[in-house]
Design a protein around this motif. Structure first.
Motif, mmCIF file in Angstrom:
data_model
loop_
_atom_site.group_PDB
_atom_site.id
_atom_site.type_symbol
_atom_site.label_atom_id
_atom_site.label_comp_id
_atom_site.label_asym_id
_atom_site.label_seq_id
_atom_site.Cartn_x
_atom_site.Cartn_y
_atom_site.Cartn_z
ATOM 1 N N ALA A 182 0.839 -1.200 0.000
ATOM 2 C CA ALA A 182 0.000 0.000 0.000
ATOM 3 C C ALA A 182 0.877 1.254 0.000
ATOM 4 N N ALA A 183 1.986 1.197 0.730
ATOM 5 C CA ALA A 183 2.925 2.325 0.752
ATOM 6 C C ALA A 183 3.537 2.553 -0.626
ATOM 7 N N ILE A 184 3.958 1.472 -1.283
ATOM 8 C CA ILE A 184 4.520 1.586 -2.630
ATOM 9 C C ILE A 184 3.500 2.197 -3.582
ATOM 10 N N THR A 185 2.258 1.735 -3.481
ATOM 11 C CA THR A 185 1.196 2.220 -4.367
ATOM 12 C C THR A 185 0.955 3.712 -4.157
ATOM 13 N N MET A 186 0.950 4.149 -2.904
ATOM 14 C CA MET A 186 0.785 5.579 -2.609
ATOM 15 C C MET A 186 1.916 6.394 -3.230
ATOM 16 N N ILE A 187 3.138 5.938 -3.006
ATOM 17 C CA ILE A 187 4.313 6.661 -3.484
ATOM 18 C C ILE A 187 4.330 6.731 -5.008
ATOM 19 N N SER A 188 3.901 5.653 -5.658
ATOM 20 C CA SER A 188 3.999 5.558 -7.119
ATOM 21 C C SER A 188 3.106 6.557 -7.844
ATOM 22 N N ARG A 189 2.153 7.144 -7.146
ATOM 23 C CA ARG A 189 1.234 8.072 -7.797
ATOM 24 C C ARG A 189 1.908 9.362 -8.229
ATOM 25 N N ALA A 199 2.021 11.966 0.200
ATOM 26 C CA ALA A 199 2.003 10.520 -0.045
ATOM 27 C C ALA A 199 3.368 9.903 0.241
ATOM 28 N N LEU A 200 4.437 10.641 -0.061
ATOM 29 C CA LEU A 200 5.788 10.137 0.191
ATOM 30 C C LEU A 200 6.043 10.002 1.689
ATOM 31 N N TYR A 201 5.613 10.990 2.455
ATOM 32 C CA TYR A 201 5.767 10.905 3.907
ATOM 33 C C TYR A 201 4.904 9.774 4.472
ATOM 34 N N GLY A 202 3.715 9.614 3.916
ATOM 35 C CA GLY A 202 2.855 8.518 4.353
ATOM 36 C C GLY A 202 3.500 7.164 4.081
ATOM 37 N N GLY A 203 4.099 7.030 2.900
ATOM 38 C CA GLY A 203 4.795 5.795 2.565
ATOM 39 C C GLY A 203 5.967 5.541 3.496
ATOM 40 N N LEU A 204 6.697 6.589 3.829
ATOM 41 C CA LEU A 204 7.833 6.465 4.755
ATOM 42 C C LEU A 204 7.373 5.931 6.108
ATOM 43 N N LEU A 205 6.283 6.475 6.628
ATOM 44 C CA LEU A 205 5.746 6.023 7.912
ATOM 45 C C LEU A 205 5.329 4.556 7.852
ATOM 46 N N TYR A 207 6.516 2.239 5.870
ATOM 47 C CA TYR A 207 7.735 1.419 5.831
ATOM 48 C C TYR A 207 8.275 1.190 7.244
ATOM 49 N N VAL A 208 8.295 2.248 8.039
ATOM 50 C CA VAL A 208 8.803 2.149 9.411
ATOM 51 C C VAL A 208 7.955 1.170 10.221
ATOM 52 N N ILE A 209 6.645 1.218 10.033
ATOM 53 C CA ILE A 209 5.746 0.299 10.739
ATOM 54 C C ILE A 209 6.057 -1.150 10.363
ATOM 55 N N VAL A 210 6.231 -1.408 9.075
ATOM 56 C CA VAL A 210 6.541 -2.767 8.613
ATOM 57 C C VAL A 210 7.831 -3.274 9.244
ATOM 58 N N GLY A 256 10.208 7.408 -9.193
ATOM 59 C CA GLY A 256 10.185 6.125 -9.899
ATOM 60 C C GLY A 256 11.276 5.188 -9.405
ATOM 61 N N LYS A 257 12.474 5.738 -9.157
ATOM 62 C CA LYS A 257 13.575 4.910 -8.635
ATOM 63 C C LYS A 257 13.253 4.396 -7.242
ATOM 64 N N SER A 258 12.584 5.218 -6.442
ATOM 65 C CA SER A 258 12.185 4.800 -5.105
ATOM 66 C C SER A 258 11.185 3.650 -5.167
ATOM 67 N N VAL A 259 10.237 3.773 -6.084
ATOM 68 C CA VAL A 259 9.238 2.717 -6.268
ATOM 69 C C VAL A 259 9.903 1.422 -6.735
ATOM 70 N N LYS A 260 10.804 1.541 -7.694
ATOM 71 C CA LYS A 260 11.526 0.374 -8.211
ATOM 72 C C LYS A 260 12.295 -0.334 -7.102
ATOM 73 N N ALA A 261 12.993 0.441 -6.272
ATOM 74 C CA ALA A 261 13.763 -0.149 -5.170
ATOM 75 C C ALA A 261 12.851 -0.851 -4.178
ATOM 76 N N ALA A 262 11.692 -0.250 -3.906
ATOM 77 C CA ALA A 262 10.769 -0.835 -2.936
ATOM 78 C C ALA A 262 10.132 -2.116 -3.462
ATOM 79 N N VAL A 263 9.776 -2.128 -4.750
ATOM 80 C CA VAL A 263 9.183 -3.332 -5.340
ATOM 81 C C VAL A 263 10.148 -4.508 -5.240
#
Length: 303
Positions: A182-189, A199-205, A207-210, A256-263
């Motif tokens: 869900a974090a990756i999907t948010m960031i990818s927008r 959305a990037l800050y939300g994704g960061l949070l 990730y920390v939870i995971v 895009g690079k951030s999304v690629k790394a996360a995937v």
């Protein structure tokens, strides 16, 4: 000509991403405790190895079919924003791509049915969720990321379903890939237009939870906590630096690079889960999928 056409069809399936889905199944096996029996060999080990092969084939079909359908539904939009993709570029017709996608999803369900009916049921739900996301879910701000995350949750539980009776105990672990994806999907927008700092800050949070949840598993599962730490450290190294650069710049390419790394880091998430439940050796075995995915990522697009 045939080689070019085959490459175009493979592009639709995102091969590097498919490898990350296989890691879901292998992590699910670790959670269910079946890796120990598999490695012992003998008749029981051979049966489990066959089931591992069927479920790995199932997730290949489900993931490849799901992402290919995404390009089918996005053909008109891609003609404007990403005309180089296989369908808008004319290298693959929309109708053939749709038939390929349907066939792959069907293979995914039928392969899971070779293990047990519960596995087939989970695979069917994942297939439906994937199509729902491709057609409708990705356009919904809140439901979309959850929809995509549920696909990944189902994929992890598909691996656990090799021992169906354990699903009632371990189903909450499906929340881990749900939150991460869900974090990756948010960031990818922001991958196309940028400017999605919230959305990037939300994704960061998320990730920390995971990472916090995975780090707590050894204490809850009474295993050695040190075994999961190297995998968590690698995960942090993979996902945080590119995401921080994306937050600072708001540049679509860096997003895009951030999304690629996360995937691709989904493999590390699964390796971490495997190590938490089955020890660092099994975690390392799952991690062997990472260089394969990284190599494929150089040949095929990830997003």
């Amino acid at each position: 000509m045939r080689t070019t056409r085959l490459f175009a069809y493979l592009q639709l399936t995102r091969p590097a991403n498919v490898v990350t889905a296989i890691a879901d199944i292998w992590a699910g096996f670790a959670i269910s405790g079946t890796w120990f029996y598999l490695l012992e060999g003998g008749q029981g080990g051979n049966i489990l190895l066959t089931k591992l092969a069927w479920l790995s084939l199932s997730t290949i079909g489900l993931y490849a079919g799901g992402v290919a359908f995404n390009d089918v539904f996005d053909a008109e939009l891609d003609a404007i924003e990403r005309p180089e993709r296989p369908i808008p570029s004319g290298r693959v017709s929309k109708s053939r791509a749709a038939w390929m996608s349907f066939t792959l999803l069907l293979i995914g369900v039928l392969a899971a049915a070779q293990v047990n009916l519960i596995s087939a049921g989970i695979a069917s739900v994942v297939a439906l969720l994937a199509v729902l996301y491709d057609y409708w879910g990705k356009h919904q701000n809140l439901i979309g990321p959850i929809n995509m995350g549920l696909c990944r949750s189902g994929n992890l539980l598909l691996g656990v379903s090799v021992t169906p009776e354990l699903l009632s105990t371990f189903w909450p672990l499906g929340l881990i890939p749900l939150i991460f994806v869900a974090a990756i999907t948010m960031i990818s927008r922001g991958e196309v237009h940028g400017k999605n700092r919230n959305a990037l800050y939300g994704g960061l949070l998320m990730y920390v939870i995971v990472i916090a949840v995975i780090g707590s598993i050894p204490f809850l599962h009474n295993t050695n906590s040190w075994e999961v730490l190297p995998f968590i450290a690698l995960l942090c190294y993979m996902i945080f630096p590119p995401l921080i650069r994306a937050i600072r710049s708001q540049n679509p390419k860096l997003i895009g690079k951030s999304v690629k790394a996360a995937v691709i880091s989904l493999i590390i998430v699964n390796a971490s889960l495997a190590s938490a439940f089955a020890g660092w050796q099994i975690g390392l075995f799952v991690l062997l999928l990472l260089p394969i995915s990284l190599w494929l990522a150089k040949k095929f697009a990830v997003t």
